[in-house]
Design an enzyme around this catalytic site. Structure first.
Site, mmCIF file in Angstrom:
data_model
loop_
_atom_site.group_PDB
_atom_site.id
_atom_site.type_symbol
_atom_site.label_atom_id
_atom_site.label_comp_id
_atom_site.label_asym_id
_atom_site.label_seq_id
_atom_site.Cartn_x
_atom_site.Cartn_y
_atom_site.Cartn_z
ATOM 1 N N LYS A 181 -12.529 -1.530 6.525
ATOM 2 C CA LYS A 181 -11.733 -2.525 7.236
ATOM 3 C C LYS A 181 -12.206 -2.647 8.692
ATOM 4 O O LYS A 181 -12.397 -3.725 9.192
ATOM 5 C CB LYS A 181 -10.246 -2.159 7.199
ATOM 6 C CG LYS A 181 -9.710 -1.741 5.828
ATOM 7 C CD LYS A 181 -9.631 -2.888 4.855
ATOM 8 C CE LYS A 181 -9.395 -2.483 3.406
ATOM 9 N NZ LYS A 181 -8.190 -1.751 3.101
ATOM 10 N N TRP B 152 0.823 -1.222 0.000
ATOM 11 C CA TRP B 152 0.000 0.000 0.000
ATOM 12 C C TRP B 152 0.848 1.259 0.000
ATOM 13 O O TRP B 152 0.552 2.207 -0.727
ATOM 14 C CB TRP B 152 -0.990 0.001 1.165
ATOM 15 C CG TRP B 152 -2.101 -0.985 0.960
ATOM 16 C CD1 TRP B 152 -2.387 -2.064 1.745
ATOM 17 C CD2 TRP B 152 -3.063 -1.010 -0.093
ATOM 18 N NE1 TRP B 152 -3.466 -2.745 1.234
ATOM 19 C CE2 TRP B 152 -3.895 -2.125 0.110
ATOM 20 C CE3 TRP B 152 -3.297 -0.205 -1.217
ATOM 21 C CZ2 TRP B 152 -4.954 -2.453 -0.754
ATOM 22 C CZ3 TRP B 152 -4.345 -0.525 -2.079
ATOM 23 C CH2 TRP B 152 -5.150 -1.628 -1.842
ATOM 24 N N ASP C 242 -1.508 6.514 6.343
ATOM 25 C CA ASP C 242 -2.614 5.707 5.816
ATOM 26 C C ASP C 242 -2.915 4.655 6.879
ATOM 27 O O ASP C 242 -2.163 3.690 7.041
ATOM 28 C CB ASP C 242 -2.211 5.049 4.493
ATOM 29 C CG ASP C 242 -3.282 4.100 3.963
ATOM 30 O OD1 ASP C 242 -4.324 3.915 4.638
ATOM 31 O OD2 ASP C 242 -3.067 3.530 2.872
HETATM 32 C C1 LIG Z 1 -7.689 -1.274 1.669
HETATM 33 C C2 LIG Z 1 -6.554 -0.325 1.725
HETATM 34 C C3 LIG Z 1 -6.377 0.674 0.770
HETATM 35 C C4 LIG Z 1 -7.296 0.832 -0.419
HETATM 36 O O1 LIG Z 1 -8.463 1.408 -0.033
HETATM 37 P P1 LIG Z 1 -9.605 1.794 -1.096
HETATM 38 O O2 LIG Z 1 -10.706 2.201 -0.189
HETATM 39 O O3 LIG Z 1 -9.882 0.575 -1.901
HETATM 40 O O4 LIG Z 1 -9.088 2.905 -1.909
HETATM 41 C C5 LIG Z 1 -5.310 1.535 0.922
HETATM 42 N N1 LIG Z 1 -4.472 1.434 1.957
HETATM 43 C C6 LIG Z 1 -4.599 0.474 2.892
HETATM 44 C C7 LIG Z 1 -3.632 0.397 4.031
HETATM 45 C C8 LIG Z 1 -5.650 -0.428 2.807
HETATM 46 O O5 LIG Z 1 -5.788 -1.393 3.737
#
Ligand SMILES: *Cc1c(COP(=O)(O)O)cnc(C)c1O
Length: 369
Positions: free
Chosen positions: A200, A102, A176
């Site tokens: 999540k 990511w 993030d």
């Molecule tokens: C799931 C995830 C993403 C992607 O998220 P989207 O909502 O599909 O854009 C980005 N970063 C992390 C750490 C994730 O777990």
């Protein structure tokens, strides 16, 4: 009815059953107003109450300080990979720590808007460790440093966010935190901006949370869409345009559930974190004690939320997944880029779910050992 299966999905992920049941009960008529939440004006009194309660509960739960704005946005975490540089990269220079799939994506996207420097990159060890912050190559002129606090695919988590001031950097830290927000307390004093998709640990896909220090608001790039200008969205209370109302409502029910959550004499986020620690410890120790399963992440960097693991006899993976599903253990397949298995242990997964998984793994190993 048979018991509900345990769902180990990495995202969109399981939600607490009481939340789903309450949403079902309120589907056609919210609190006697004659409308379902999906059918309400986002500017009406009813939704106003839902939204302000959700923000109040989120702030209380995560102890978000008053000098942070909390934005309820859309676009997902991947959109933030562009929106954060558009809002914060005033000099066009961004530092990124690459600790997994990511953050590697974040670096690549930021490169479309700014010059990106990788302060570390653990791809050479297959994203199985985290380097000591003292060894990071921090720039002295970066607009911010981006990290992913929990790499959902690689199963690598920062258990402490770095103190950039102590490392001699003035850059704000951008995180993030899609897959570990609300799984543990964060040290907000170390954070400039954090963002995460809801799907999540918080609620339905479609809602993205942005927590931003108010002093960082303003001066977005002229090309930044107004709907994604953090200062504008903050000023308008996340109502510049229609927010994802139903997702916010479900998130609000999750916050209520989390505030009341009890475990080992604790309540709220402390209780949630304590259960998350116990769940992860149980699964990792079962993996490490087995001859059949392995996790390749160095113990100090192992994620509490996402546990990628492998069968030493890889040809058994398909059989494992089919038998697990039949035993009521769902969505244990590893990410397509890694193969193998992955168990995601978000807040809605009870300790009993991990106990069931570990018992199943022991039985599988006995039968296929
Ligand atoms: C799931 C995830 C993403 C992607 O998220 P989207 O909502 O599909 O854009 C980005 N970063 C992390 C750490 C994730 O777990």
């Amino acid at each position: 009815m048979p018991p509900r299966p345990y769902n180990f999905s990495a995202g969109p992920a399981a939600l607490p059953l009481p939340v789903l049941e309450r949403a079902a009960a309120e589907m056609t008529d919210w609190h006697g107003c004659g409308m379902g939440v999906m059918e309400m004006s986002h500017r009406g009194a009813e939704f106003g109450e839902i939204m302000s309660r959700a923000e109040r509960d989120l702030r209380a739960l995560a102890e978000v300080p008053d000098d942070f704005a909390v934005l309820f946005m859309q676009g997902g975490a991947l959109a933030e990979n562009a929106l954060v540089p558009m809002n914060l990269a005033h000099h066009g220079r961004v530092d990124v720590g690459v600790s997994g799939a990511w953050s590697a994506k974040s670096a690549a996207e930021a490169q479309r808007y700014a010059e990106v420097r990788r302060v570390f990159d653990t791809s050479s060890d297959g994203f199985t460790s985290l380097p000591d912050p003292a060894t990071w190559r921090l720039s002295d002129d970066a607009d911010y440093l981006h990290l992913c606090s929990n790499e959902t695919i690689d199963g690598v988590e920062f258990h402490d966010l770095p103190d950039l001031r102590a490392l001699g950097s003035k850059a704000p830290l951008v995180v993030d935190c899609s897959s570990n927000q609300l799984s543990r307390p964060f040290d907000w004093s170390r954070i400039g901006l954090a963002f995460g998709g809801a799907q999540k640990n918080i609620g339905p896909a479609g809602l993205t949370l942005v927590y931003v220090r108010r002093s960082l608001l303003g001066g977005a790039d002229a090309a930044c869409p107004s709907a994604f200008d953090f200062a504008r969205v903050a000023r308008e209370g996340s109502m510049f345009n229609t927010p994802p109302t139903y997702a916010i409502y479900i998130a609000g029910l999750v916050f209520e559930w989390a505030l009341q959550f009890e475990y080992r004499g604790l309540r709220g986020l402390g209780a949630i974190e304590a259960q998350n620690i116990d769940k992860a410890a149980l699964l990792y120790s079962a993996i490490d004690a087995s001859g059949q399963f392995e996790n390749r992440v160095t113990p100090a960097a192992r994620s509490r939320m996402n546990v990628p693991f492998f069968l030493r006899r890889e040809e058994l993976t398909g059989i494992f997944l089919a038998e697990a599903k039949a035993a009521g253990l769902l969505q244990l397949k590893g990410h397509k880029s890694k193969g193998g298995l992955r168990a995601s242990l978000y807040n809605a997964m009870p300790l009993a779910g991990v106990e069931a998984l570990v018992a199943f793994m022991k039985d599988f190993e006995r039968r296929h050992g």
